[in-house]
Design an enzyme around this catalytic site. Structure first.
Site, short mmCIF file in Angstrom:
data_model
loop_
_atom_site.label_atom_id
_atom_site.label_comp_id
_atom_site.label_asym_id
_atom_site.label_seq_id
_atom_site.Cartn_x
_atom_site.Cartn_y
_atom_site.Cartn_z
N PHE A 139 37.86 58.13 12.57
CA PHE A 139 37.59 57.74 13.94
C PHE A 139 38.39 58.66 14.84
O PHE A 139 39.59 58.85 14.60
CB PHE A 139 38.00 56.28 14.18
N PRO A 140 37.79 59.24 15.85
CA PRO A 140 38.53 60.16 16.72
C PRO A 140 39.67 59.44 17.43
O PRO A 140 39.47 58.41 18.05
CB PRO A 140 37.49 60.63 17.74
N PRO A 141 40.87 60.00 17.36
CA PRO A 141 42.00 59.40 18.06
C PRO A 141 41.84 59.54 19.57
O PRO A 141 41.11 60.40 20.05
CB PRO A 141 43.19 60.23 17.58
N LYS A 142 42.55 58.71 20.28
CA LYS A 142 42.47 58.74 21.75
C LYS A 142 43.52 59.63 22.38
O LYS A 142 43.45 59.93 23.56
CB LYS A 142 42.60 57.32 22.30
N THR A 176 33.21 59.48 13.52
CA THR A 176 32.46 58.57 14.39
C THR A 176 32.39 59.10 15.81
O THR A 176 33.38 59.55 16.37
CB THR A 176 33.11 57.17 14.39
N TRP A 177 31.20 59.06 16.38
CA TRP A 177 30.97 59.41 17.78
C TRP A 177 31.20 58.14 18.56
O TRP A 177 30.48 57.16 18.38
CB TRP A 177 29.53 59.88 17.92
N GLU A 217 35.65 58.96 6.14
CA GLU A 217 35.24 58.65 7.50
C GLU A 217 36.48 58.57 8.38
O GLU A 217 37.46 57.92 8.03
CB GLU A 217 34.48 57.32 7.56
#
Length: 104
Positions: free
Chosen positions: A33-36, A62-63, A31
């Site tokens: 998490f999209p980085p910023k 993750t959206w 899983e």
């Protein structure tokens, strides 16, 4: 990936195929998490490339809550499949999202 049909899109089908082919062998998924930031995205692609070497059945991305990383999630999932050969799964987070955004 040996024993798993690469054209299946349902995770449950991929798991069932794996368990039939390798009944006592564990499978893996990851899983993310999209980085910023763009730098973070490049780092994530490097990780996906390295971790894909153990043949995960899928990678979960993750959206972001409130749609904060929605476009980035779509890009990451598309690139995970196209460039690294891993099946993506988008993990929808409905926190602080308008119903219209979820329905679209």
């Amino acid at each position: 990936m040996p024993g798993v049909n690469p054209l299946l899109h349902k995770i449950t089908d991929r798991i069932a195929d794996w368990q039939r082919e390798y009944p006592n062998r564990p499978f893996y998924s990851f899983e993310f998490f999209p980085p910023k930031t763009e730098t973070g995205v490049l780092n994530l692609y490097d990780r996906i490339e390295r971790m894909s070497s153990i043949n995960p059945l899928w990678v979960d991305v993750t959206w972001g809550a409130g749609g904060s990383t929605a476009d980035r999630t779509l890009d990451i999932c598309g690139n995970a499949r196209k460039y690294y050969g891993v099946e993506p799964l988008m993990h929808l987070t409905c926190t602080n999202m308008h119903k219209e955004m979820i329905d679209s």
